[in-house]
Design an enzyme around this catalytic site. Sequence first.
Site, PDB file in Angstrom:
ATOM      1  CG  ASP A  31      -2.139   0.859   1.065  1.00 24.30           C
ATOM      2  OD1 ASP A  31      -3.250   0.291   1.105  1.00 24.30           O
ATOM      3  OD2 ASP A  31      -2.013   2.094   0.871  1.00 24.30           O
ATOM      4  CG  LEU A  33       1.075   3.631   4.018  1.00 24.93           C
ATOM      5  CD1 LEU A  33       2.142   3.942   5.069  1.00 24.93           C
ATOM      6  CD2 LEU A  33       0.024   2.686   4.608  1.00 24.93           C
ATOM      7  CG  ASP A  58       2.284   4.743  -6.651  1.00 20.53           C
ATOM      8  OD1 ASP A  58       1.494   3.944  -7.189  1.00 20.53           O
ATOM      9  OD2 ASP A  58       2.230   5.968  -6.811  1.00 20.53           O
ATOM     10  CB  SER A 124     -17.620  -0.508  -8.071  1.00 22.47           C
ATOM     11  OG  SER A 124     -18.664   0.291  -7.586  1.00 22.47           O
ATOM     12  CB  THR A 126     -20.018   2.555  -9.661  1.00 20.78           C
ATOM     13  OG1 THR A 126     -20.296   3.847 -10.174  1.00 20.78           O
ATOM     14  CG2 THR A 126     -18.634   2.130 -10.115  1.00 20.78           C
ATOM     15  CE1 TYR A 148     -13.570   3.957  -7.586  1.00 22.13           C
ATOM     16  CE2 TYR A 148     -15.969   3.928  -7.759  1.00 22.13           C
ATOM     17  CZ  TYR A 148     -14.785   3.344  -7.328  1.00 22.13           C
ATOM     18  OH  TYR A 148     -14.822   2.149  -6.660  1.00 22.13           O
ATOM     19  CE  LYS A 152     -12.746   0.536  -8.665  1.00 19.17           C
ATOM     20  NZ  LYS A 152     -11.605  -0.205  -8.145  1.00 19.17           N
ATOM     21  CG  ASN A 197     -17.223  12.195  -0.264  1.00 19.62           C
ATOM     22  OD1 ASN A 197     -17.502  13.387  -0.228  1.00 19.62           O
ATOM     23  ND2 ASN A 197     -16.013  11.735  -0.519  1.00 19.62           N
ATOM     24  CG  LEU A 199     -25.901   6.734   4.937  1.00 23.34           C
ATOM     25  CD1 LEU A 199     -26.441   8.150   5.138  1.00 23.34           C
ATOM     26  CD2 LEU A 199     -27.020   5.810   4.458  1.00 23.34           C
ATOM     27  CG  ASP A 293     -26.964  10.023  -4.786  1.00 24.36           C
ATOM     28  OD1 ASP A 293     -25.826   9.596  -5.050  1.00 24.36           O
ATOM     29  OD2 ASP A 293     -27.291  10.457  -3.667  1.00 24.36           O
TER      30      ASP A 293
HETATM   31  P1  NAD Z   1      -9.488   2.396   0.642  1.00 22.95           P
HETATM   32  O1  NAD Z   1      -9.161   3.743   0.110  1.00 22.95           O
HETATM   33  O2  NAD Z   1      -9.749   2.263   2.092  1.00 22.95           O
HETATM   34  O3  NAD Z   1      -8.339   1.350   0.241  1.00 22.95           O
HETATM   35  C1  NAD Z   1      -7.611   1.467  -0.955  1.00 22.95           C
HETATM   36  C2  NAD Z   1      -6.134   1.422  -0.568  1.00 22.95           C
HETATM   37  O4  NAD Z   1      -5.347   1.506  -1.757  1.00 22.95           O
HETATM   38  C3  NAD Z   1      -5.719   2.573   0.324  1.00 22.95           C
HETATM   39  O5  NAD Z   1      -5.105   2.071   1.485  1.00 22.95           O
HETATM   40  C4  NAD Z   1      -4.750   3.382  -0.527  1.00 22.95           C
HETATM   41  O6  NAD Z   1      -3.723   3.954   0.264  1.00 22.95           O
HETATM   42  C5  NAD Z   1      -4.236   2.336  -1.481  1.00 22.95           C
HETATM   43  N1  NAD Z   1      -3.762   2.831  -2.780  1.00 22.95           N
HETATM   44  C6  NAD Z   1      -4.388   3.653  -3.650  1.00 22.95           C
HETATM   45  N2  NAD Z   1      -3.641   3.832  -4.739  1.00 22.95           N
HETATM   46  C7  NAD Z   1      -2.512   3.086  -4.572  1.00 22.95           C
HETATM   47  C8  NAD Z   1      -1.357   2.865  -5.340  1.00 22.95           C
HETATM   48  N3  NAD Z   1      -1.180   3.455  -6.534  1.00 22.95           N
HETATM   49  N4  NAD Z   1      -0.388   2.049  -4.861  1.00 22.95           N
HETATM   50  C9  NAD Z   1      -0.528   1.448  -3.649  1.00 22.95           C
HETATM   51  N5  NAD Z   1      -1.612   1.636  -2.866  1.00 22.95           N
HETATM   52  C10 NAD Z   1      -2.578   2.449  -3.335  1.00 22.95           C
HETATM   53  O7  NAD Z   1     -10.730   1.848  -0.205  1.00 22.95           O
HETATM   54  P2  NAD Z   1     -11.604   0.544   0.001  1.00 22.95           P
HETATM   55  O8  NAD Z   1     -12.961   0.985   0.380  1.00 22.95           O
HETATM   56  O9  NAD Z   1     -10.887  -0.429   0.830  1.00 22.95           O
HETATM   57  O10 NAD Z   1     -11.669   0.044  -1.504  1.00 22.95           O
HETATM   58  C11 NAD Z   1     -10.817  -0.963  -2.006  1.00 22.95           C
HETATM   59  C12 NAD Z   1     -11.130  -1.158  -3.473  1.00 22.95           C
HETATM   60  O11 NAD Z   1     -12.497  -1.511  -3.609  1.00 22.95           O
HETATM   61  C13 NAD Z   1     -10.927   0.096  -4.324  1.00 22.95           C
HETATM   62  O12 NAD Z   1     -10.407  -0.301  -5.572  1.00 22.95           O
HETATM   63  C14 NAD Z   1     -12.326   0.631  -4.498  1.00 22.95           C
HETATM   64  O13 NAD Z   1     -12.482   1.371  -5.677  1.00 22.95           O
HETATM   65  C15 NAD Z   1     -13.149  -0.664  -4.537  1.00 22.95           C
HETATM   66  N6  NAD Z   1     -14.549  -0.473  -4.128  1.00 22.95           N
HETATM   67  C16 NAD Z   1     -14.837   0.135  -2.938  1.00 22.95           C
HETATM   68  C17 NAD Z   1     -16.163   0.324  -2.570  1.00 22.95           C
HETATM   69  C18 NAD Z   1     -16.522   1.041  -1.302  1.00 22.95           C
HETATM   70  O14 NAD Z   1     -17.634   1.541  -1.195  1.00 22.95           O
HETATM   71  N7  NAD Z   1     -15.638   1.103  -0.303  1.00 22.95           N
HETATM   72  C19 NAD Z   1     -17.183  -0.139  -3.402  1.00 22.95           C
HETATM   73  C20 NAD Z   1     -16.843  -0.784  -4.600  1.00 22.95           C
HETATM   74  C21 NAD Z   1     -15.516  -0.938  -4.955  1.00 22.95           C
HETATM   75  C1  WQD Z   2     -25.716   5.854   0.036  1.00 25.41           C
HETATM   76  C2  WQD Z   2     -27.097   6.492   0.149  1.00 25.41           C
HETATM   77  C3  WQD Z   2     -27.167   8.734  -0.714  1.00 25.41           C
HETATM   78  C4  WQD Z   2     -24.492  10.466   2.269  1.00 25.41           C
HETATM   79  C5  WQD Z   2     -20.863   5.158  -3.494  1.00 25.41           C
HETATM   80  C6  WQD Z   2     -20.218   5.133  -4.841  1.00 25.41           C
HETATM   81  C7  WQD Z   2     -20.176   3.732  -5.378  1.00 25.41           C
HETATM   82  C8  WQD Z   2     -19.529   2.761  -4.365  1.00 25.41           C
HETATM   83  C9  WQD Z   2     -20.105   2.920  -2.995  1.00 25.41           C
HETATM   84  C10 WQD Z   2     -17.219   2.486  -4.890  1.00 25.41           C
HETATM   85  C11 WQD Z   2     -27.499   7.290  -1.088  1.00 25.41           C
HETATM   86  C12 WQD Z   2     -27.433   8.735   0.781  1.00 25.41           C
HETATM   87  C13 WQD Z   2     -25.257   9.588   1.530  1.00 25.41           C
HETATM   88  C14 WQD Z   2     -25.130  11.490   3.027  1.00 25.41           C
HETATM   89  C15 WQD Z   2     -27.255  10.668   2.276  1.00 25.41           C
HETATM   90  N1  WQD Z   2     -18.134   3.025  -4.220  1.00 25.41           N
HETATM   91  N2  WQD Z   2     -26.625   9.703   1.533  1.00 25.41           N
HETATM   92  N3  WQD Z   2     -26.493  11.545   3.004  1.00 25.41           N
HETATM   93  O1  WQD Z   2     -23.551   6.766  -3.506  1.00 25.41           O
HETATM   94  O2  WQD Z   2     -24.569   4.472  -3.127  1.00 25.41           O
HETATM   95  O3  WQD Z   2     -22.179   4.657  -3.599  1.00 25.41           O
HETATM   96  O4  WQD Z   2     -20.110   4.311  -2.610  1.00 25.41           O
HETATM   97  O5  WQD Z   2     -17.283   1.830  -5.882  1.00 25.41           O
HETATM   98  O6  WQD Z   2     -19.467   3.779  -6.567  1.00 25.41           O
HETATM   99  O7  WQD Z   2     -20.972   5.951  -5.717  1.00 25.41           O
HETATM  100  O8  WQD Z   2     -22.991   5.409  -1.430  1.00 25.41           O
HETATM  101  O9  WQD Z   2     -22.821   5.905   0.975  1.00 25.41           O
HETATM  102  O10 WQD Z   2     -22.502   7.792  -0.688  1.00 25.41           O
HETATM  103  O11 WQD Z   2     -24.770   6.828  -0.353  1.00 25.41           O
HETATM  104  O12 WQD Z   2     -28.492  10.783   2.284  1.00 25.41           O
HETATM  105  O13 WQD Z   2     -24.470  12.321   3.694  1.00 25.41           O
HETATM  106  O14 WQD Z   2     -27.046   7.455   1.227  1.00 25.41           O
HETATM  107  O15 WQD Z   2     -27.988   9.680  -1.365  1.00 25.41           O
HETATM  108  O16 WQD Z   2     -28.887   7.131  -1.234  1.00 25.41           O
HETATM  109  P1  WQD Z   2     -23.425   5.394  -2.985  1.00 25.41           P
HETATM  110  P2  WQD Z   2     -23.194   6.514  -0.318  1.00 25.41           P
END
Ligand code: NAD
Ligand code: WQD
Length: 332
Positions: A31, A33, A58, A124, A126, A148, A152, A197, A199, A293
């Site tokens: 990572d 960091l 990185d 994701s 998404t 973003y 993906k 950002n 919820l 959204d």
């Molecule tokens: P996070 O930010 O907590 O973890 C990602 C980690 O990757 C971080 O620790 C960051 O320091 C590290 N990182 C970023 N770029 C890097 C690089 N170039 N080299 C080395 N390390 C690097 O996020 P998370 O929630 O644990 O998400 C993990 C993965 O899952 C991400 O790819 C994210 O897009 C995907 N994802 C997350 C969610 C979500 O809602 N949390 C939903 C769908 C997909």
């Molecule tokens: C959830 C619900 C908001 C904050 C995002 C990314 C998605 C995935 C997961 C990585 C929605 C509502 C939120 C607030 C609210 N990430 N809300 N007040 O938007 O579903 O997904 O994270 O891949 O790509 O878009 O998640 O937690 O932001 O929102 O009312 O302060 O909560 O409108 O209905 P989201 P979220």
Amino acid sequence: MAVLITGATGYIGSHTVVELLNRGYETVLVDNLSNSDISVLDKIEEITGKRPVFYELDVAIRENVERIFSENHIDAVIHFAGLKAVGESCKLPSLYYYNNIASATAVSDVAARHGCFKIIFSSSATVYGEPETVPITEDFPLHTSNPYGTTKLLIENIYRDAYAYDNRWNITLLRYFNPIGSHESGLLGDDPNGIPNNLMPYITRVAAGQLEKLSVFGNDYPTRDGTGVRDYIHVVDLAIGHVAALERMTETGVHTFNLGTGKGCSVLEIIEAFERVNGVKIPYVITERRSGDVPEYYADSSKAERELGWKAERDIDDMCRSAWNFIVRTKK
Ligand code: NAD
Ligand code: WQD
């Protein structure tokens, strides 16, 4: 089996490392960091009793990935590393394209050169954009509406091409729905920098008194109470889903799975559950809809159940309880 975990100290990565170590996997962690803290390694050790090899590097820089592969034998990679904030990706699209695409391609190119053809990639929900119907199955049309999300989808396409032109590849694309909650120890959790950002981290900051009130983004959606509906999945269930995917990587190809619970939950339902299980009040106001959204989405995860033998087991109450426990244990 030795597994390289990129993004290993991040939210989902750290929970997955714990599940892998608890099952006796050899792990190599990396990572940079940029969105996590080195102290996560101590927490992993406290939970598992093991201190895995860690590189602060990185992975968007190919030479760094090369160094890891030349110093370790790696059988499979779980590639979590990436930038993930939708709003930030609209302000800094080039950074998102560079970091996410360069990381994913450096990892796959170097892995292949070292004879490693197994990758699990963090995709994701998404990538489904605004679905016409719910629940969403893996064969729904794919389209994205922010940089973003586009990273993906591009990485999915790059990995599909990797297999199309070299059938030694064994790639699993895991499309996560909305991960929330924390490890039961309260030591690991979602700890974003700045004002959250998403919820759940916003709710926990309000509960902790660090933010005054939650803004509920719209109550006029065509949903059961007018607020947005999502498929929230406990991060530990999600982590276990990665282990299940790793254990079923027996056939080459590109294998795509939704990881969700199959149940939609509204913003007001989350607030109600959080208040009830934790005995704290979450003051909130209804505000305008947040741009971009989607009203409602939730997964059909039956393919993962059928083919990976995996099913999310933890419910919304568990998610809310563990999310708050993390804050109580580590922050208050
Ligand atoms: P996070 O930010 O907590 O973890 C990602 C980690 O990757 C971080 O620790 C960051 O320091 C590290 N990182 C970023 N770029 C890097 C690089 N170039 N080299 C080395 N390390 C690097 O996020 P998370 O929630 O644990 O998400 C993990 C993965 O899952 C991400 O790819 C994210 O897009 C995907 N994802 C997350 C969610 C979500 O809602 N949390 C939903 C769908 C997909
Ligand atoms: C959830 C619900 C908001 C904050 C995002 C990314 C998605 C995935 C997961 C990585 C929605 C509502 C939120 C607030 C609210 N990430 N809300 N007040 O938007 O579903 O997904 O994270 O891949 O790509 O878009 O998640 O937690 O932001 O929102 O009312 O302060 O909560 O409108 O209905 P989201 P979220």
